[in-house]
Motif scaffolding. Sequence first.
Motif, PDB file in Angstrom:
ATOM      1  N   VAL A   2      10.312  -0.766  -8.197  1.00 37.26           N
ATOM      2  CA  VAL A   2       8.901  -0.878  -8.536  1.00 37.26           C
ATOM      3  C   VAL A   2       8.283   0.524  -8.969  1.00 37.26           C
ATOM      4  CG1 VAL A   2       8.376  -2.159  -6.323  1.00 37.26           C
ATOM      5  CG2 VAL A   2       8.802   0.076  -5.715  1.00 37.26           C
ATOM      6  N   GLN A   3       7.266   0.461  -9.459  1.00 39.03           N
ATOM      7  CA  GLN A   3       6.575   1.559 -10.035  1.00 39.03           C
ATOM      8  C   GLN A   3       5.427   1.855  -8.953  1.00 39.03           C
ATOM      9  OE1 GLN A   3       7.199  -0.978 -12.394  1.00 39.03           O
ATOM     10  NE2 GLN A   3       9.158   0.092 -12.403  1.00 39.03           N
ATOM     11  N   LEU A   4       5.024   3.264  -8.721  1.00 39.18           N
ATOM     12  CA  LEU A   4       4.055   3.544  -7.523  1.00 39.18           C
ATOM     13  C   LEU A   4       3.235   4.368  -7.987  1.00 39.18           C
ATOM     14  CD1 LEU A   4       6.902   4.211  -4.729  1.00 39.18           C
ATOM     15  CD2 LEU A   4       5.697   2.032  -5.328  1.00 39.18           C
ATOM     16  N   VAL A   5       1.895   4.064  -7.552  1.00 40.94           N
ATOM     17  CA  VAL A   5       0.737   5.150  -7.894  1.00 40.94           C
ATOM     18  C   VAL A   5       0.010   5.308  -6.699  1.00 40.94           C
ATOM     19  CG1 VAL A   5      -1.563   5.246  -9.267  1.00 40.94           C
ATOM     20  CG2 VAL A   5       0.364   3.929 -10.298  1.00 40.94           C
ATOM     21  N   ASP A   6      -0.061   6.636  -6.242  1.00 42.48           N
ATOM     22  CA  ASP A   6      -0.601   7.126  -5.082  1.00 42.48           C
ATOM     23  C   ASP A   6      -2.181   7.418  -5.385  1.00 42.48           C
ATOM     24  OD1 ASP A   6       2.206   9.309  -4.852  1.00 42.48           O
ATOM     25  OD2 ASP A   6       1.953   7.131  -3.935  1.00 42.48           O
ATOM     26  N   SER A   7      -3.140   7.329  -4.458  1.00 44.04           N
ATOM     27  CA  SER A   7      -4.363   7.777  -4.403  1.00 44.04           C
ATOM     28  C   SER A   7      -4.922   8.017  -3.095  1.00 44.04           C
ATOM     29  CB  SER A   7      -5.280   6.508  -5.114  1.00 44.04           C
ATOM     30  OG  SER A   7      -5.080   5.406  -4.452  1.00 44.04           O
ATOM     31  N   GLY A   8      -6.169   8.699  -2.802  1.00 41.10           N
ATOM     32  CA  GLY A   8      -6.776   8.779  -1.695  1.00 41.10           C
ATOM     33  C   GLY A   8      -6.635  10.229  -0.970  1.00 41.10           C
ATOM     34  N   GLY A   9      -6.012  11.032  -1.710  1.00 43.45           N
ATOM     35  CA  GLY A   9      -6.060  12.249  -1.234  1.00 43.45           C
ATOM     36  C   GLY A   9      -7.473  12.785  -1.432  1.00 43.45           C
ATOM     37  N   GLY A  10      -7.557  14.153  -0.943  1.00 42.10           N
ATOM     38  CA  GLY A  10      -8.950  14.849  -0.865  1.00 42.10           C
ATOM     39  C   GLY A  10      -8.975  16.182   0.219  1.00 42.10           C
ATOM     40  N   THR A  11      -9.908  16.764   0.113  1.00 41.92           N
ATOM     41  CA  THR A  11     -10.235  17.652   1.222  1.00 41.92           C
ATOM     42  C   THR A  11     -11.111  17.326   2.260  1.00 41.92           C
ATOM     43  OG1 THR A  11     -10.022  19.243  -0.592  1.00 41.92           O
ATOM     44  CG2 THR A  11     -11.139  20.441   1.459  1.00 41.92           C
ATOM     45  N   LEU A  20      -4.717   7.068   2.540  1.00 46.81           N
ATOM     46  CA  LEU A  20      -4.062   6.971   1.436  1.00 46.81           C
ATOM     47  C   LEU A  20      -3.660   5.504   0.944  1.00 46.81           C
ATOM     48  CD1 LEU A  20      -1.510  10.234   1.860  1.00 46.81           C
ATOM     49  CD2 LEU A  20      -3.841  10.360   0.987  1.00 46.81           C
ATOM     50  N   SER A  21      -3.510   5.253  -0.456  1.00 45.37           N
ATOM     51  CA  SER A  21      -3.101   4.127  -0.743  1.00 45.37           C
ATOM     52  C   SER A  21      -2.021   4.202  -1.635  1.00 45.37           C
ATOM     53  CB  SER A  21      -4.082   3.307  -1.202  1.00 45.37           C
ATOM     54  OG  SER A  21      -5.168   3.092  -0.317  1.00 45.37           O
ATOM     55  N   CYS A  22      -1.226   3.351  -1.924  1.00 47.38           N
ATOM     56  CA  CYS A  22      -0.091   3.367  -2.951  1.00 47.38           C
ATOM     57  C   CYS A  22       0.047   1.938  -3.490  1.00 47.38           C
ATOM     58  CB  CYS A  22       1.415   3.844  -2.196  1.00 47.38           C
ATOM     59  SG  CYS A  22       2.708   3.684  -3.352  1.00 47.38           S
ATOM     60  N   ALA A  23      -0.207   1.853  -4.706  1.00 46.47           N
ATOM     61  CA  ALA A  23      -0.151   0.530  -5.289  1.00 46.47           C
ATOM     62  C   ALA A  23       1.014   0.392  -6.347  1.00 46.47           C
ATOM     63  CB  ALA A  23      -1.381   0.439  -6.311  1.00 46.47           C
ATOM     64  N   ALA A  24       1.841  -0.638  -6.041  1.00 44.87           N
ATOM     65  CA  ALA A  24       3.097  -0.838  -6.625  1.00 44.87           C
ATOM     66  C   ALA A  24       2.959  -2.027  -7.526  1.00 44.87           C
ATOM     67  CB  ALA A  24       4.038  -1.108  -5.435  1.00 44.87           C
ATOM     68  N   SER A  25       3.964  -1.812  -8.742  1.00 44.86           N
ATOM     69  CA  SER A  25       3.749  -2.953  -9.592  1.00 44.86           C
ATOM     70  C   SER A  25       5.465  -3.298  -9.728  1.00 44.86           C
ATOM     71  CB  SER A  25       3.618  -2.409 -11.041  1.00 44.86           C
ATOM     72  OG  SER A  25       4.341  -1.549 -11.528  1.00 44.86           O
ATOM     73  N   GLY A  26       5.615  -4.583 -10.019  1.00 43.62           N
ATOM     74  CA  GLY A  26       7.016  -5.127 -10.066  1.00 43.62           C
ATOM     75  C   GLY A  26       6.994  -6.151  -8.980  1.00 43.62           C
ATOM     76  N   ALA A  92      -0.760  19.252   2.330  1.00 46.47           N
ATOM     77  CA  ALA A  92       0.328  18.883   1.427  1.00 46.47           C
ATOM     78  C   ALA A  92       0.237  18.116   0.494  1.00 46.47           C
ATOM     79  CB  ALA A  92       1.664  18.360   2.368  1.00 46.47           C
ATOM     80  N   VAL A  93       1.053  17.743  -0.704  1.00 44.02           N
ATOM     81  CA  VAL A  93       0.962  16.841  -1.515  1.00 44.02           C
ATOM     82  C   VAL A  93       1.807  15.527  -0.926  1.00 44.02           C
ATOM     83  CG1 VAL A  93       1.769  15.847  -3.843  1.00 44.02           C
ATOM     84  CG2 VAL A  93       0.881  18.259  -3.356  1.00 44.02           C
ATOM     85  N   TYR A  94       1.137  14.523  -0.857  1.00 49.58           N
ATOM     86  CA  TYR A  94       1.953  13.209  -0.213  1.00 49.58           C
ATOM     87  C   TYR A  94       2.132  12.262  -1.191  1.00 49.58           C
ATOM     88  CZ  TYR A  94       0.244  14.464   4.471  1.00 49.58           C
ATOM     89  OH  TYR A  94       0.102  15.397   5.572  1.00 49.58           O
ATOM     90  N   TYR A  95       3.459  11.861  -1.127  1.00 45.71           N
ATOM     91  CA  TYR A  95       4.285  10.899  -2.205  1.00 45.71           C
ATOM     92  C   TYR A  95       4.362   9.601  -1.233  1.00 45.71           C
ATOM     93  CZ  TYR A  95       5.055  15.339  -4.654  1.00 45.71           C
ATOM     94  OH  TYR A  95       4.887  16.355  -5.521  1.00 45.71           O
ATOM     95  N   CYS A  96       4.242   8.697  -1.971  1.00 47.10           N
ATOM     96  CA  CYS A  96       4.827   7.356  -1.660  1.00 47.10           C
ATOM     97  C   CYS A  96       6.222   7.158  -2.039  1.00 47.10           C
ATOM     98  CB  CYS A  96       3.722   6.177  -2.374  1.00 47.10           C
ATOM     99  SG  CYS A  96       4.149   4.402  -2.026  1.00 47.10           S
ATOM    100  N   ALA A  97       6.960   6.369  -1.450  1.00 49.33           N
ATOM    101  CA  ALA A  97       8.450   6.521  -1.673  1.00 49.33           C
ATOM    102  C   ALA A  97       8.854   4.932  -1.490  1.00 49.33           C
ATOM    103  CB  ALA A  97       9.163   7.316  -0.884  1.00 49.33           C
TER     104      ALA A  97
END
Length: 125
Positions: A2-11, A20-26, A92-97
């Motif tokens: 899958v390919q992953l795109v994270d979003s939703g971060g902020g201050t 946070l959201s992580c949209a996956a393709s595949g 932190a920087v948050y990563y979808c995995a």
Amino acid sequence: QVQLVDSGGGTVQAGDSLRLSCAASGRTFSRTDMGWFRQTPGKEREFVAAILFNGQSTTYADSVKGRFTISRDNAKNTVYLQMTNLKPEDTAVYYCAAGPLRALSAGWVRGVTSWGQGTQVTVSS
């Protein structure tokens, strides 16, 4: 894979919530265990939460247990991380995995098969 795109971060301020959201393709997303990691400068990437491919099992790092909730919507190919009662140490920087649940839960970054690009979360006191 899958390919992953994270979003939703902020201050936000301490005590606030963020999702946070992580949209996956595949075509394999619904058969893929998913998780979230986070990383701060100078430190190793650390496990935050993971969820089984069918959503029936979740695991959390002790530092976020009771405050963060991981969930997924296989119909939308998306995994979420709901974060409540945020603390400055959550900055932190948050990563979808993507990867086997056992590897994700153990924080074994070499077991991760795909990473999102990361999204910055900053919590001010």
